[in-house]
Motif scaffolding. Structure first.
Motif, PDB file in Angstrom:
ATOM      1  N   PHE A   1       0.834  -1.191   0.024  1.00 35.60           N
ATOM      2  CA  PHE A   1      -0.072  -0.071  -0.119  1.00 35.60           C
ATOM      3  C   PHE A   1       0.990   1.422   0.004  1.00 35.60           C
ATOM      4  CE2 PHE A   1      -2.166   3.426   2.579  1.00 35.60           C
ATOM      5  CZ  PHE A   1      -3.326   3.542   1.651  1.00 35.60           C
ATOM      6  N   PHE A   2       2.018   1.321   0.773  1.00 39.73           N
ATOM      7  CA  PHE A   2       2.958   2.429   0.927  1.00 39.73           C
ATOM      8  C   PHE A   2       3.469   2.638  -0.467  1.00 39.73           C
ATOM      9  CE2 PHE A   2       2.878   1.989   5.664  1.00 39.73           C
ATOM     10  CZ  PHE A   2       2.211   2.953   5.919  1.00 39.73           C
ATOM     11  N   LEU A   3       3.793   1.358  -1.079  1.00 42.90           N
ATOM     12  CA  LEU A   3       4.575   1.504  -2.644  1.00 42.90           C
ATOM     13  C   LEU A   3       3.500   2.117  -3.400  1.00 42.90           C
ATOM     14  CD1 LEU A   3       6.756  -1.749  -2.514  1.00 42.90           C
ATOM     15  CD2 LEU A   3       7.443   0.328  -1.893  1.00 42.90           C
ATOM     16  N   PHE A   4       2.237   1.620  -3.178  1.00 43.22           N
ATOM     17  CA  PHE A   4       1.519   2.136  -4.255  1.00 43.22           C
ATOM     18  C   PHE A   4       1.125   3.686  -3.985  1.00 43.22           C
ATOM     19  CE2 PHE A   4      -3.284   3.014  -4.585  1.00 43.22           C
ATOM     20  CZ  PHE A   4      -3.490   2.966  -5.871  1.00 43.22           C
ATOM     21  N   ILE A   5       1.158   4.176  -2.762  1.00 43.78           N
ATOM     22  CA  ILE A   5       0.851   5.654  -2.730  1.00 43.78           C
ATOM     23  C   ILE A   5       2.117   6.425  -3.346  1.00 43.78           C
ATOM     24  CG2 ILE A   5       1.093   7.678  -1.107  1.00 43.78           C
ATOM     25  CD1 ILE A   5      -0.372   5.645   0.903  1.00 43.78           C
ATOM     26  N   GLY A   6       3.463   5.638  -3.465  1.00 44.53           N
ATOM     27  CA  GLY A   6       4.510   6.392  -4.018  1.00 44.53           C
ATOM     28  C   GLY A   6       4.114   6.340  -5.621  1.00 44.53           C
TER      29      GLY A   6
ATOM     30  N   LEU B   1       7.891   0.708 -10.629  1.00 43.11           N
ATOM     31  CA  LEU B   1       8.100   0.316  -9.010  1.00 43.11           C
ATOM     32  C   LEU B   1       7.250  -0.772  -8.896  1.00 43.11           C
ATOM     33  CD1 LEU B   1       9.039   0.856  -6.086  1.00 43.11           C
ATOM     34  CD2 LEU B   1       7.033   2.191  -6.051  1.00 43.11           C
ATOM     35  N   LEU B   2       5.946  -0.720  -9.480  1.00 47.53           N
ATOM     36  CA  LEU B   2       4.756  -1.884  -9.239  1.00 47.53           C
ATOM     37  C   LEU B   2       5.482  -2.995 -10.122  1.00 47.53           C
ATOM     38  CD1 LEU B   2       1.626   0.236  -9.468  1.00 47.53           C
ATOM     39  CD2 LEU B   2       2.937  -0.504  -7.560  1.00 47.53           C
TER      40      LEU B   2
ATOM     41  N   LEU C   1      -3.921  -5.723  -5.183  1.00 47.90           N
ATOM     42  CA  LEU C   1      -4.467  -6.020  -6.567  1.00 47.90           C
ATOM     43  C   LEU C   1      -5.759  -5.343  -6.919  1.00 47.90           C
ATOM     44  CD1 LEU C   1      -2.918  -9.489  -7.066  1.00 47.90           C
ATOM     45  CD2 LEU C   1      -1.867  -7.471  -7.792  1.00 47.90           C
ATOM     46  N   SER C   2      -6.790  -5.789  -6.238  1.00 48.81           N
ATOM     47  CA  SER C   2      -7.968  -4.946  -6.361  1.00 48.81           C
ATOM     48  C   SER C   2      -7.986  -3.575  -6.414  1.00 48.81           C
ATOM     49  CB  SER C   2      -8.959  -5.511  -5.391  1.00 48.81           C
ATOM     50  OG  SER C   2      -9.124  -7.006  -5.255  1.00 48.81           O
ATOM     51  N   MET C   3      -6.986  -3.188  -5.428  1.00 52.77           N
ATOM     52  CA  MET C   3      -7.005  -1.378  -5.387  1.00 52.77           C
ATOM     53  C   MET C   3      -6.489  -0.860  -6.765  1.00 52.77           C
ATOM     54  SD  MET C   3      -5.173   0.743  -2.469  1.00 52.77           S
ATOM     55  CE  MET C   3      -6.045   0.191  -1.110  1.00 52.77           C
ATOM     56  N   LEU C   4      -5.319  -1.664  -7.221  1.00 52.90           N
ATOM     57  CA  LEU C   4      -4.641  -1.023  -8.478  1.00 52.90           C
ATOM     58  C   LEU C   4      -5.715  -1.333  -9.740  1.00 52.90           C
ATOM     59  CD1 LEU C   4      -1.405  -2.966  -8.109  1.00 52.90           C
ATOM     60  CD2 LEU C   4      -1.655  -0.661  -7.877  1.00 52.90           C
TER      61      LEU C   4
END
Length: 668
Positions: free
Chosen positions: A224-229, A269-270, A284-287
């Motif tokens: 989740f933190f990586l996704f925020i980035g 990054l992802l 994955l669902s959030m992405l």
């Protein structure tokens, strides 16, 4: 050879930045362009060696940070993901450098501009070649710094200042999330190296963070933190507001940011952290949700933009949404394939737009253009190729990646994704195809085909681009035509072994076979929607019938048109609920109450007043008369002997003597 790819751009930047006065404007252009061009050639050799021969190279140079259990080295990892990113970054950067030589020829600060472009390329290369998170974060922050310098290149313009600061501040939100992710990674794995982290991820699948009585799945929290980035850097919904405003920089900057460097960092990054994302179904669902909403929102907003570069900027935001929700469907290779394809035709669109702006005396409003096909036939042909590739026209580069992503959304409902997420991605992604075709051809009509709306003086100065600007456009046009067809089987073909172990996908997350066996109507759906978008754009710009429909038939649509035209009021909401309260708190509380209130009265004023009072007392005592000094000395000696005598009689210790002494002074 491997390290030369990274060092050549920074050497060119140093020569151009610090030695621009010595080598001159042309000399700095030659040095930077040759340096990045050599880096591109070496990247091609690495792509052949790593991609086709399967030789993954891991270089460790020297220690960087050694403290306790923290051991971080300067290391560089060259696997298939890195080799593809090197091709994209260095090739696009070389063409942008070549294009900038002619585009910025009248600018007196051209050496500084070329230096900034090279340093931008260098930091992006550091980002994609790092073998640990801390070194990757160094490149991540360097890219943000270089983007600020390039957006604010014309620093005398207020709009450029504001846009650069906005890009920097909005990206700080994503960078803060990424830094929290790095801390969590070190807490979990006791290391920041990719090799250690990725090989031990399955052993931490059942580990949880405990905070204030709550439990959170550890890998999901890190992801989740990586996704925020990634949301901040790749301009996803919520932190996307900096991307259109970044158009205030010179057009080559826009091409480099949107095609090869800045915005692709979040997607990279992802993809790099696919071994971690695969163990977090929630993430994955959030992405999928965020990516599909971004594609839909940006595509709809792009329809109502009138700035030539902002239309293309919103198309970048929309295409990044496709890449993000492709990662959410565990199709990381398809996402990287679309990233590569998108880099070529988006660079073509931006540089073609720069050619148009250069020809019409820096005018960017499409409503003031028109009939430029008669003056700029080559630019029209090249921009048409880029628009068709963006719209996913069959057998062009964008067709092979974007259509396959949409096919995967229809097959994913039978596999690992929740039915609601897959349906949302398929519907919003398909509608975004319609919007993409509409605004792409609206741009073509308003700029090249409609009646001209400029004056005769402007028309007399319109001219086709020079050879130095046209050559990169032609090369990008060939890439936009043929790269998708040539690389399709290599990147995402059935049974391809190109990616080796650089991309990790769980066995039950691979559903390419279902995508290949979909009904024909679903495979034709993106093309039909693209044709519908082109048809609606043609009707809108030729017959003007849409005005009658809006005025007579759909008066309720005024609200929606106004809402979309104002970009869904994201900037207004941020200003109203975040910026203004923060500024008010900063002025009324932290500045007036604390800085100028408590702190200033307690320390500067209070201390100075106390010192002033003591200085007045000392001034009265120090009057310069010898008799007074003898009296003070005699009294002091008497007091000392008295204290010693009392101590010997009462057997008091030092603390008691001090209490006795101060009590005596108080009573006297």
């Amino acid at each position: 050879m491997y390290l030369s790819i990274i060092l050549l751009p920074v050497l060119g930047a140093l020569f151009s930045g610090f030695g621009g006065r010595l080598v001159g404007s042309k000399g700095s252009c030659i040095i930077t362009t040759v340096s990045v061009g050599l880096s591109a050639i070496l990247s091609g050799i690495v792509f052949v060696e790593v991609g086709f021969s399967g030789i993954t190279t891991h270089l460790i140079l020297s220690p960087w940070v050694e403290s306790g259990i923290i051991n971080i080295y300067w290391g560089f990892l060259f696997d298939t993901i890195t080799s593809v990113m090197l091709i994209v970054i260095t090739s696009i950067s070389t063409l942008v450098h070549l294009y900038s030589i002619a585009y910025m020829e009248t600018d007196p600060h051209r050496p500084r501009f070329m230096s900034y472009l090279s340093i931008f390329t260098f930091f992006m290369l550091v980002l994609v070649t790092a073998d640990n998170l801390l070194q990757m974060f160094l490149g991540w922050e360097g890219v943000g710094l270089a983007s600020y310098l390039l957006i604010n290149f014309w620093y005398t313009r207020l709009a450029a200042n504001q846009s650069a600061i906005k890009a920097l501040v909005v990206n700080r939100v994503g960078d803060f999330g990424l830094s929290l992710g790095i801390f969590c990674v070190f807490w979990f794995f006791q290391s920041l190296d990719y090799s250690i982290m990725f090989s031990t991820i399955p052993f931490f699948d059942d580990q949880y963070f405990k905070f204030l009585g709550f439990e959170c799945h550890g890998l999901s929290l890190i992801g989740f933190f990586l996704f925020i980035g990634a949301v901040g850097k790749s301009a996803q919904l919520g932190l996307h507001t900096w991307l259109p405003d970044a158009m205030e920089g010179p057009t080559p900057v826009s091409a480099l940011i949107h095609a090869a460097t800045m915005v692709t960092a979040g997607v990279f990054l992802l993809i790099r952290f696919s071994p971690l994302l695969e163990f977090s179904p929630f993430l994955l669902s959030m992405l999928v949700i965020f990516g599909s909403l971004t594609a839909f929102f940006a595509g709809m907003t792009g329809i109502f933009q009138n700035d030539l570069k902002k239309v293309i900027a919103y198309s970048t935001c929309s295409q990044l949404g496709y890449m993000i929700f492709s990662c959410g469907m565990s199709c990381y290779d398809v996402s990287l394939f679309h990233l590569t394809n998108h880099a070529f035709f988006k660079a073509l669109l931006f540089l073609s737009a720069g050619s148009v702006i250069h020809a019409v005396n820096n005018e960017q409003d499409m409503r003031k253009m028109g009939s430029l096909i008669n003056f700029l036939p080559m630019t029209y042909s090249l921009m048409l190729i880029g628009s068709l590739a963006l719209a996913g026209f069959p057998f062009l580069t964008g067709f092979y990646s974007k259509d396959f992503i949409l096919e995967l959304t229809h097959s994913s409902s039978f596999c690992n994704l929740d039915f609601i997420c897959s349906s949302l991605a398929s519907w919003l992604g398909s509608i975004s195809v319609l919007f993409t075709a509409f605004y792409s051809f609206r741009l073509i009509y308003l700029t090249f085909l409609n009646s001209n709306n400029s004056n005769r003086v402007s028309l007399s100065n319109i001219h086709e681009s020079s050879f130095m600007m046209g050559l990169p456009l032609i090369l990008l046009a060939f890439s936009s035509l043929f790269f998708g067809f040539l690389a399709h089987d290599l990147f995402i073909g059935m049974g391809t072994d190109f990616w080796k172990g650089s991309i990790f996908i769980l066995p039950n997350h691979n559903f390419y076979i279902e995508a290949e066996n979909l009904p024909i109507i679903i495979k034709w759906l993106p093309f039909l929607l693209s044709c519908l978008g082109i048809y609606l754009s043609t009707i809108t710009n030729i017959t003007q019938i849409y005005k009658y429909l809006l005025l007579k038939g759909f008066k309720w649509s005024f609200f929606w048109v106004y809402l979309i035209n104002k970009k869904w009021y994201f900037d207004t909401l941020y200003n109203r609920f975040i910026i203004y309260p923060a500024l008010g708190f900063g002025y009324k509380v932290s500045f007036k109450a604390l800085d100028r209130g408590f702190i200033e009265l307690a320390v500067p004023f209070g201390l100075s007043n106390l010192i002033l009072k003591w200085s007045k007392l000392i001034f009265k005592v120090q009057n310069g008369q010898m008799t007074h000094y003898i009296f003070y000395i005699t009294i002091s000696v008497c007091i000392i002997f008295t204290i010693l005598f009392v101590r010997d009689i009462l057997f008091l210790n030092i603390l008691h003597l001090a209490i006795f002494y101060f009590s005596l002074i108080f009573f006297i």
